[in-house]
Design a protein around this motif. Sequence first.
Motif, PDB file in Angstrom:
ATOM      1  N   SER A   1     -96.983  43.497   6.753  1.00  0.00           N
ATOM      2  CA  SER A   1     -96.222  42.311   7.145  1.00  0.00           C
ATOM      3  C   SER A   1     -96.132  42.122   8.660  1.00  0.00           C
ATOM      4  CB  SER A   1     -94.806  42.375   6.572  1.00  0.00           C
ATOM      5  OG  SER A   1     -94.119  43.517   7.041  1.00  0.00           O
ATOM      6  N   CYS A   2     -96.409  43.168   9.443  1.00  0.00           N
ATOM      7  CA  CYS A   2     -96.200  43.077  10.893  1.00  0.00           C
ATOM      8  C   CYS A   2     -97.422  43.461  11.727  1.00  0.00           C
ATOM      9  CB  CYS A   2     -95.031  43.971  11.314  1.00  0.00           C
ATOM     10  SG  CYS A   2     -93.440  43.448  10.648  1.00  0.00           S
ATOM     11  N   ILE A   3     -98.559  43.720  11.106  1.00  0.00           N
ATOM     12  CA  ILE A   3     -99.761  44.116  11.837  1.00  0.00           C
ATOM     13  C   ILE A   3    -100.848  43.056  11.622  1.00  0.00           C
ATOM     14  CG2 ILE A   3    -101.513  45.901  12.155  1.00  0.00           C
ATOM     15  CD1 ILE A   3     -98.740  46.871  12.871  1.00  0.00           C
ATOM     16  N   SER A   4    -101.522  42.655  12.701  1.00  0.00           N
ATOM     17  CA  SER A   4    -102.548  41.621  12.610  1.00  0.00           C
ATOM     18  C   SER A   4    -103.785  42.135  11.868  1.00  0.00           C
ATOM     19  CB  SER A   4    -102.954  41.151  14.010  1.00  0.00           C
ATOM     20  OG  SER A   4    -103.699  42.160  14.674  1.00  0.00           O
ATOM     21  N   ALA A   5    -104.609  41.195  11.399  1.00  0.00           N
ATOM     22  CA  ALA A   5    -105.818  41.560  10.644  1.00  0.00           C
ATOM     23  C   ALA A   5    -106.772  42.382  11.513  1.00  0.00           C
ATOM     24  CB  ALA A   5    -106.512  40.297  10.132  1.00  0.00           C
ATOM     25  N   ASP A   6    -106.967  41.983  12.763  1.00  0.00           N
ATOM     26  CA  ASP A   6    -107.842  42.737  13.671  1.00  0.00           C
ATOM     27  C   ASP A   6    -107.314  44.154  13.885  1.00  0.00           C
ATOM     28  OD1 ASP A   6    -109.561  40.642  13.929  1.00  0.00           O
ATOM     29  OD2 ASP A   6    -108.823  39.989  15.890  1.00  0.00           O
ATOM     30  N   ALA A   7    -105.991  44.267  14.034  1.00  0.00           N
ATOM     31  CA  ALA A   7    -105.390  45.588  14.247  1.00  0.00           C
ATOM     32  C   ALA A   7    -105.573  46.477  13.016  1.00  0.00           C
ATOM     33  CB  ALA A   7    -103.908  45.449  14.578  1.00  0.00           C
ATOM     34  N   LEU A   8    -105.505  45.891  11.827  1.00  0.00           N
ATOM     35  CA  LEU A   8    -105.724  46.670  10.606  1.00  0.00           C
ATOM     36  C   LEU A   8    -107.131  47.257  10.583  1.00  0.00           C
ATOM     37  CD1 LEU A   8    -104.035  44.386   7.914  1.00  0.00           C
ATOM     38  CD2 LEU A   8    -103.225  46.611   8.720  1.00  0.00           C
ATOM     39  N   GLN A   9    -108.110  46.484  11.058  1.00  0.00           N
ATOM     40  CA  GLN A   9    -109.483  46.968  11.108  1.00  0.00           C
ATOM     41  C   GLN A   9    -109.622  48.120  12.096  1.00  0.00           C
ATOM     42  OE1 GLN A   9    -112.074  46.085   9.172  1.00  0.00           O
ATOM     43  NE2 GLN A   9    -113.308  47.646  10.203  1.00  0.00           N
ATOM     44  N   ILE A  10    -108.983  47.979  13.263  1.00  0.00           N
ATOM     45  CA  ILE A  10    -109.013  49.049  14.266  1.00  0.00           C
ATOM     46  C   ILE A  10    -108.336  50.307  13.714  1.00  0.00           C
ATOM     47  CG2 ILE A  10    -108.159  49.769  16.532  1.00  0.00           C
ATOM     48  CD1 ILE A  10    -108.376  46.821  17.392  1.00  0.00           C
ATOM     49  N   MET A  11    -107.229  50.130  13.020  1.00  0.00           N
ATOM     50  CA  MET A  11    -106.528  51.267  12.423  1.00  0.00           C
ATOM     51  C   MET A  11    -107.428  52.008  11.436  1.00  0.00           C
ATOM     52  SD  MET A  11    -102.745  49.582  11.776  1.00  0.00           S
ATOM     53  CE  MET A  11    -102.173  50.935  10.749  1.00  0.00           C
ATOM     54  N   GLU A  12    -108.167  51.254  10.632  1.00  0.00           N
ATOM     55  CA  GLU A  12    -109.056  51.874   9.653  1.00  0.00           C
ATOM     56  C   GLU A  12    -110.158  52.672  10.343  1.00  0.00           C
ATOM     57  OE1 GLU A  12    -112.072  50.596   5.986  1.00  0.00           O
ATOM     58  OE2 GLU A  12    -110.678  49.116   6.841  1.00  0.00           O
ATOM     59  N   GLU A  13    -110.759  52.096  11.383  1.00  0.00           N
ATOM     60  CA  GLU A  13    -111.836  52.794  12.091  1.00  0.00           C
ATOM     61  C   GLU A  13    -111.297  54.015  12.836  1.00  0.00           C
ATOM     62  OE1 GLU A  13    -114.829  50.430  14.119  1.00  0.00           O
ATOM     63  OE2 GLU A  13    -113.939  48.615  13.280  1.00  0.00           O
ATOM     64  N   SER A  14    -110.118  53.905  13.422  1.00  0.00           N
ATOM     65  CA  SER A  14    -109.501  55.039  14.118  1.00  0.00           C
ATOM     66  C   SER A  14    -109.166  56.163  13.148  1.00  0.00           C
ATOM     67  CB  SER A  14    -108.228  54.593  14.845  1.00  0.00           C
ATOM     68  OG  SER A  14    -108.504  53.604  15.800  1.00  0.00           O
ATOM     69  N   GLU A  15    -108.692  55.790  11.954  1.00  0.00           N
ATOM     70  CA  GLU A  15    -108.365  56.789  10.945  1.00  0.00           C
ATOM     71  C   GLU A  15    -109.626  57.500  10.457  1.00  0.00           C
ATOM     72  OE1 GLU A  15    -106.054  59.054   8.206  1.00  0.00           O
ATOM     73  OE2 GLU A  15    -105.704  58.086  10.141  1.00  0.00           O
ATOM     74  N   ASN A  16    -110.732  56.771  10.350  1.00  0.00           N
ATOM     75  CA  ASN A  16    -111.996  57.396   9.958  1.00  0.00           C
ATOM     76  C   ASN A  16    -112.442  58.429  10.997  1.00  0.00           C
ATOM     77  OD1 ASN A  16    -112.200  55.939   7.595  1.00  0.00           O
ATOM     78  ND2 ASN A  16    -113.431  54.299   8.495  1.00  0.00           N
ATOM     79  N   ILE A  17    -112.249  58.115  12.265  1.00  0.00           N
ATOM     80  CA  ILE A  17    -112.577  59.067  13.336  1.00  0.00           C
ATOM     81  C   ILE A  17    -111.690  60.296  13.234  1.00  0.00           C
ATOM     82  CG2 ILE A  17    -112.468  59.423  15.841  1.00  0.00           C
ATOM     83  CD1 ILE A  17    -113.370  56.475  16.140  1.00  0.00           C
ATOM     84  N   ARG A  18    -110.400  60.087  12.997  1.00  0.00           N
ATOM     85  CA  ARG A  18    -109.471  61.218  12.879  1.00  0.00           C
ATOM     86  C   ARG A  18    -109.859  62.127  11.721  1.00  0.00           C
ATOM     87  NH1 ARG A  18    -105.696  63.315  10.134  1.00  0.00           N
ATOM     88  NH2 ARG A  18    -105.845  61.715   8.500  1.00  0.00           N
ATOM     89  N   LYS A  19    -110.178  61.514  10.573  1.00  0.00           N
ATOM     90  CA  LYS A  19    -110.558  62.311   9.404  1.00  0.00           C
ATOM     91  C   LYS A  19    -111.865  63.066   9.645  1.00  0.00           C
ATOM     92  CE  LYS A  19    -108.263  59.530   5.836  1.00  0.00           C
ATOM     93  NZ  LYS A  19    -108.456  58.594   4.697  1.00  0.00           N
ATOM     94  N   SER A  20    -112.791  62.429  10.333  1.00  0.00           N
ATOM     95  CA  SER A  20    -114.063  63.098  10.632  1.00  0.00           C
ATOM     96  C   SER A  20    -113.842  64.326  11.504  1.00  0.00           C
ATOM     97  CB  SER A  20    -115.017  62.122  11.342  1.00  0.00           C
ATOM     98  OG  SER A  20    -115.369  61.052  10.494  1.00  0.00           O
ATOM     99  N   LEU A  21    -112.963  64.214  12.484  1.00  0.00           N
ATOM    100  CA  LEU A  21    -112.676  65.353  13.367  1.00  0.00           C
ATOM    101  C   LEU A  21    -111.869  66.429  12.653  1.00  0.00           C
ATOM    102  CD1 LEU A  21    -111.930  63.618  16.787  1.00  0.00           C
ATOM    103  CD2 LEU A  21    -113.872  65.075  16.214  1.00  0.00           C
ATOM    104  N   ALA A  22    -111.113  66.041  11.632  1.00  0.00           N
ATOM    105  CA  ALA A  22    -110.339  67.030  10.875  1.00  0.00           C
ATOM    106  C   ALA A  22    -111.227  67.862   9.963  1.00  0.00           C
ATOM    107  CB  ALA A  22    -109.257  66.321  10.053  1.00  0.00           C
ATOM    108  N   HIS A  23    -112.450  67.380   9.721  1.00  0.00           N
ATOM    109  CA  HIS A  23    -113.393  68.103   8.873  1.00  0.00           C
ATOM    110  C   HIS A  23    -113.852  69.383   9.574  1.00  0.00           C
ATOM    111  CE1 HIS A  23    -116.783  68.927   6.259  1.00  0.00           C
ATOM    112  NE2 HIS A  23    -117.592  68.906   7.297  1.00  0.00           N
ATOM    113  N   ARG A  24    -113.725  70.522   8.884  1.00  0.00           N
ATOM    114  CA  ARG A  24    -114.128  71.809   9.455  1.00  0.00           C
ATOM    115  C   ARG A  24    -115.461  72.227   8.824  1.00  0.00           C
ATOM    116  NH1 ARG A  24    -111.848  72.389  14.024  1.00  0.00           N
ATOM    117  NH2 ARG A  24    -112.495  74.553  13.940  1.00  0.00           N
ATOM    118  N   PRO A  25    -116.517  72.280   9.616  1.00  0.00           N
ATOM    119  CA  PRO A  25    -117.849  72.590   9.073  1.00  0.00           C
ATOM    120  C   PRO A  25    -118.025  74.080   8.774  1.00  0.00           C
ATOM    121  CG  PRO A  25    -117.962  72.399  11.439  1.00  0.00           C
ATOM    122  CD  PRO A  25    -116.544  72.054  11.072  1.00  0.00           C
TER     123      PRO A  25
END
Length: 329
Positions: A261-285
């Motif tokens: 209700s309070c976040i713009s559509a563009d910001a939601l896309q940035i949040m998704e991409e940022s979260e993907n980066i965070r999850k990728s870095l959390a991966h322990r090889p």
Amino acid sequence: MNLYTSVELPAGLPRLTHADRLLLLGSCFAAEMGERLLSAKFRCDVNPYGVLYNPLSISVALREIEAGRSYGAEDLFLFRELWHSPMHHGDFSSADKEKVLETINTRLQEAHAVFSQLDYLLLTFGTAWVYESKETGRVVSNCHKQPETKFTRRKLSVDEIVLDYKELLSDVLLRNPKLKVLFTVSPIRHVRDGLHANNLSKATLLLAVEQLQMLFPGHVFYFPAYELLLDELRDYRFYAEDMVHPSKLAVDYVWERFVHSCISADALQIMEESENIRKSLAHRPFHPESDEYKRFLGQIVLKIERLNGKYPYLDFKKEREICRIRLKA
């Protein structure tokens, strides 16, 4: 069959973007939402005084931030071998007076530096009950476990809160006409006051915010975090073990409603991409020294650079440093 009461969110709530500058002040709920906004790469300062519960302490903090106030030794007091500020949370307290002053003034300077550029204030009121120092006559933000005999406890009136914020917001909006203020009332009940007294307190806060919305249309908004927890999430599974604070599930739910209700559509896309980066870095090889993992890290760096190219105000310093260390390993 509908088995729960749905809280209708207000129409016309502002939509935050990552380009906006945000300042959050208030209760633990403000701290929780603020940490999530920071994790989502929004540009925000969260509680530069630590957690604040009552409206008058929040308004004093805002005035001090705007004025760029500097604290001195005369603003502190010694109690139980620690130096405290009556305006600050115990996180600022220390046995080292100079350390307390340095921490307080550093946070104040940081908040003051961007205050005139703010796009949003997100303010969370926790209680209308206040403690006034008998020595100074001022409302304190934190008693720091001093004897209650040092304070007078009273409940603010709706008119008192509205008058204070009418003056404050009129001044701030005169200097920064683009500013929008999003109020919330903390859903955390102050059971120490007694449940009836807590309900009177929350009602006082809600009525005050409603009047401020009428006084500043287009600038003051309300997000119903209080109603979401108390009216929509009524089951005890939505509370922590103390039966007062919301559980992680409840906070997740309120955050989800806030985001949609309070976040713009563009910001939601940035949040998704940022979260993907965070999850990728959390991966322990299994083999961090392998060329395959180095290429994987290189792809993450490219994603960060692409995002920063489009949105240079996004802060990926921490992620870049992690990639640099792992690539060198």
